[in-house]
Design a protein around this motif. Structure first.
Motif, short mmCIF file in Angstrom:
data_model
loop_
_atom_site.label_atom_id
_atom_site.label_comp_id
_atom_site.label_asym_id
_atom_site.label_seq_id
_atom_site.Cartn_x
_atom_site.Cartn_y
_atom_site.Cartn_z
N LEU A 1 0.84 -1.20 0.00
CA LEU A 1 0.00 0.00 0.00
C LEU A 1 0.87 1.26 0.00
O LEU A 1 0.46 2.32 -0.49
CB LEU A 1 -0.93 0.00 1.21
N ARG A 2 2.08 1.14 0.52
CA ARG A 2 3.04 2.26 0.45
C ARG A 2 3.44 2.49 -1.00
O ARG A 2 3.51 3.63 -1.46
CB ARG A 2 4.24 1.94 1.32
N HIS A 3 3.70 1.40 -1.73
CA HIS A 3 4.01 1.53 -3.15
C HIS A 3 2.82 2.12 -3.90
O HIS A 3 2.98 2.94 -4.81
CB HIS A 3 4.36 0.17 -3.74
N THR A 4 1.62 1.70 -3.51
CA THR A 4 0.41 2.22 -4.14
C THR A 4 0.30 3.72 -3.93
O THR A 4 -0.08 4.47 -4.85
CB THR A 4 -0.83 1.51 -3.58
N ALA A 5 0.62 4.19 -2.73
CA ALA A 5 0.56 5.63 -2.45
C ALA A 5 1.50 6.40 -3.37
O ALA A 5 1.15 7.47 -3.88
CB ALA A 5 0.92 5.88 -0.98
N ALA A 6 2.69 5.85 -3.60
CA ALA A 6 3.63 6.51 -4.52
C ALA A 6 3.05 6.54 -5.92
O ALA A 6 3.12 7.57 -6.62
CB ALA A 6 4.96 5.75 -4.52
N SER A 7 2.45 5.44 -6.35
CA SER A 7 1.87 5.36 -7.69
C SER A 7 0.73 6.36 -7.88
O SER A 7 0.67 7.08 -8.88
CB SER A 7 1.37 3.94 -7.95
N LEU A 8 -0.16 6.41 -6.89
CA LEU A 8 -1.30 7.33 -6.99
C LEU A 8 -0.84 8.78 -6.97
O LEU A 8 -1.38 9.63 -7.70
CB LEU A 8 -2.28 7.06 -5.84
N ALA A 9 0.17 9.08 -6.16
CA ALA A 9 0.68 10.45 -6.09
C ALA A 9 1.32 10.88 -7.40
O ALA A 9 1.10 11.99 -7.90
CB ALA A 9 1.68 10.58 -4.94
#
Length: 357
Positions: free
Chosen positions: A300-308
């Motif tokens: 989910l941390r990687h997902t946050a980077a992707s969404l940002a």
């Protein structure tokens, strides 16, 4: 300048070299079979003394285990969890092979054989080698050995698994499946907090007026107990919260005191352990939401980077949000997310060329 002399041994003789250490102390080296060998040794000693690279042979007699203990004790700037991981590597991988060996007796070929013979993943071999190399590098700096025998060793190539990123729609599905833990899933997926940072978050760290989180501490489990400390790389920071996520977080925190943890363990009331969370609700939510198999909270941390990044955030903004020490680290970790930037560069260069034609 030193001197060379011979002394009787049985029916024959051997040669010895006498010289002064840089400290002025008189010493000798015995056992040379020929005067030529003794002369070569003395020449090397005098050359090293002149160059300032002389190493007292007696200082290298400390064993690798003894020196590893001194090395680890001197690691005052690392987290308790990191120190525990280093100790595990020393106990499991280094001591069985090199423990009783003097640091001066460790050879490059020995290190290469040790690396090649490890029955573990390539990433673990690289980590194990890094620890041994750092231990021996300290011996070089302390003038116990002339060079680091772990340098230049051929290491296995680490194949990094392709990172997985959830879409915003998948995050919503996972949050819904998490039921009462919905705010936690949204927080991780839209702020990029590490689990230990989230688990240490107190109500007072949430600024609802500015919609910011103050990441000031982290908690990890080391040898079965909680250890509190600063965030990784000592990167305290303020992290933005999307308005919609802040609203759900506010509802979750209603009635809590300022010094309460935002998220508590269901049974203990203390920090939420990632293992307990996965076993009790996270893994089930992943399955129910039809997310990629085996999805972990850290993804989910990687997902946050992707969404940002997809929302147009710069590398510097993502670096600050995630608490990376340098922007270059963000680029290294998430280089695949910046492919669209390369397309934009090509388009811009095409326009420049078009205007010049």
């Amino acid at each position: 300048m030193g001197s060379i002399s011979k002394y009787p041994v049985g029916a024959g003789h051997r040669w010895e070299v006498r010289y002064r250490k840089p400290t002025g102390q008189q010493t000798r080296k015995r056992g040379f079979a020929s005067k030529a060998a003794a002369t070569a040794y003395l020449h090397q000693v005098e050359t090293d003394k002149a160059a300032g690279t002389y190493v007292d042979p007696s200082r290298g007699r400390v064993t690798v285990t003894e020196w590893a203990t001194l090395w680890l004790d001197g690691k005052a700037n690392i987290a308790t969890s990191t120190k525990s991981r280093y100790q595990s590597i020393i106990d499991t991988w280094i001591t069985p092979t090199f423990g009783s060996t003097a640091v001066s007796s460790v050879r490059h070929i020995d290190v290469q054989a040790w690396v090649s013979g490890q029955d573990c993943s390539a990433a673990s071999v690289v980590k194990n080698h890094r620890v041994l190399s750092q231990i021996l590098e300290l011996a070089v700096r302390d003038q116990r050995i002339p060079s680091n025998p772990a340098r230049g060793v051929n290491l296995p190539r680490v194949k990094h698994a392709k990172r997985r990123y959830l879409t915003a729609a998948q995050v919503e599905e996972l949050a819904t499946a998490a039921e009462g833990w919905r705010p936690l899933v949204l927080l991780l997926a839209y702020t990029g907090l590490r689990w230990g940072e989230m688990a240490a978050l107190q109500v007072a760290d949430v600024d609802m007026l500015r919609r910011r989180l103050h990441v000031a501490r982290a908690v990890t489990v080391v040898d079965g107990r909680f250890v509190w400390g600063e965030p990784k790389d000592h990167e305290q920071r303020w992290v933005p919260i999307p308005k919609s996520v802040a609203a759900e977080l506010a509802n979750h925190m209603a009635g809590k005191r300022r010094d309460d943890l935002v998220f508590k363990g269901e049974r203990s009331g203390g920090p939420l352990r990632v293992k307990a969370a996965r076993e009790s609700w996270f893994d089930d939510a992943v399955v129910a939401a039809k997310c990629p198999d085996g999805l972990t909270p850290h993804e989910l941390r990687h997902t946050a980077a992707s969404l940002a990044i997809s929302a147009g955030a710069s590398v510097l903004a993502v670096q600050r949000m995630l608490g990376h020490a340098k922007a270059s680290m963000t680029l290294d970790v998430y280089s695949d997310l910046f492919d669209d930037d390369l397309d934009s560069v090509a388009t811009a260069l095409d326009e420049i060329r078009r205007q010049a034609m």
